[in-house]
Motif scaffolding. Structure first.
Motif, PDB file in Angstrom:
ATOM      1  N   GLU A 192       1.021  -1.359   0.028  1.00  0.00           N
ATOM      2  CA  GLU A 192       0.014   0.192   0.010  1.00  0.00           C
ATOM      3  C   GLU A 192       0.720   1.003  -0.020  1.00  0.00           C
ATOM      4  O   GLU A 192       0.645   2.264  -0.652  1.00  0.00           O
ATOM      5  N   LEU A 193       1.951   1.172   0.573  1.00  0.00           N
ATOM      6  CA  LEU A 193       2.825   2.431   0.939  1.00  0.00           C
ATOM      7  C   LEU A 193       3.514   2.444  -0.647  1.00  0.00           C
ATOM      8  O   LEU A 193       3.665   3.520  -1.003  1.00  0.00           O
ATOM      9  N   ARG A 194       4.044   1.491  -1.209  1.00  0.00           N
ATOM     10  CA  ARG A 194       4.775   1.387  -2.358  1.00  0.00           C
ATOM     11  C   ARG A 194       3.940   1.862  -3.570  1.00  0.00           C
ATOM     12  O   ARG A 194       4.472   2.869  -4.503  1.00  0.00           O
ATOM     13  N   GLN A 195       2.376   1.557  -3.385  1.00  0.00           N
ATOM     14  CA  GLN A 195       1.434   1.962  -4.342  1.00  0.00           C
ATOM     15  C   GLN A 195       1.448   3.668  -4.105  1.00  0.00           C
ATOM     16  O   GLN A 195       1.374   4.302  -5.211  1.00  0.00           O
ATOM     17  N   ALA A 196       1.404   3.868  -3.115  1.00  0.00           N
ATOM     18  CA  ALA A 196       1.258   5.503  -2.678  1.00  0.00           C
ATOM     19  C   ALA A 196       2.326   6.365  -3.230  1.00  0.00           C
ATOM     20  O   ALA A 196       2.172   7.210  -3.836  1.00  0.00           O
ATOM     21  N   ILE A 197       3.508   5.770  -3.104  1.00  0.00           N
ATOM     22  CA  ILE A 197       4.828   6.561  -3.572  1.00  0.00           C
ATOM     23  C   ILE A 197       4.703   6.386  -4.935  1.00  0.00           C
ATOM     24  O   ILE A 197       4.963   7.685  -5.668  1.00  0.00           O
ATOM     25  N   ALA A 198       4.272   5.243  -5.518  1.00  0.00           N
ATOM     26  CA  ALA A 198       4.429   5.400  -7.129  1.00  0.00           C
ATOM     27  C   ALA A 198       3.292   6.273  -7.702  1.00  0.00           C
ATOM     28  O   ALA A 198       3.469   6.993  -8.666  1.00  0.00           O
ATOM     29  N   GLY A 199       2.042   6.260  -6.996  1.00  0.00           N
ATOM     30  CA  GLY A 199       0.987   7.231  -7.593  1.00  0.00           C
ATOM     31  C   GLY A 199       1.524   8.598  -7.512  1.00  0.00           C
ATOM     32  O   GLY A 199       1.150   9.477  -8.361  1.00  0.00           O
ATOM     33  N   THR A 200       2.390   9.343  -6.383  1.00  0.00           N
ATOM     34  CA  THR A 200       2.553  10.596  -5.975  1.00  0.00           C
ATOM     35  C   THR A 200       3.718  10.903  -7.077  1.00  0.00           C
ATOM     36  O   THR A 200       3.739  11.846  -7.665  1.00  0.00           O
TER      37      THR A 200
END
Length: 55
Positions: free
Chosen positions: A36-44
């Motif tokens: 979930e954090l990895r996806q949030a980083i990628a989205g940002t």
């Protein structure tokens, strides 16, 4: 150039808070978990890349 590979555990209050804190480190960090954090980083990063696109 010296590359140091370490896997620290970093307690945070939320995914959003962790995302902001880790993005401050720029290319000196890679988030491998949680997903979930990895996806949030990628989205940002995608949003930032679009904002700074030239041409």
């Amino acid at each position: 150039m010296l590359h140091c590979l370490a896997t620290p555990l970093i307690p945070t209050e939320s995914i959003e808070h962790a995302c902001g804190e880790l993005l401050r480190l720029g290319t000196h960090v890679e988030v491998v978990a949680p997903a979930e954090l990895r996806q949030a980083i990628a989205g940002t990063i995608c949003v930032l890349a679009q904002a700074y696109r030239i041409g």
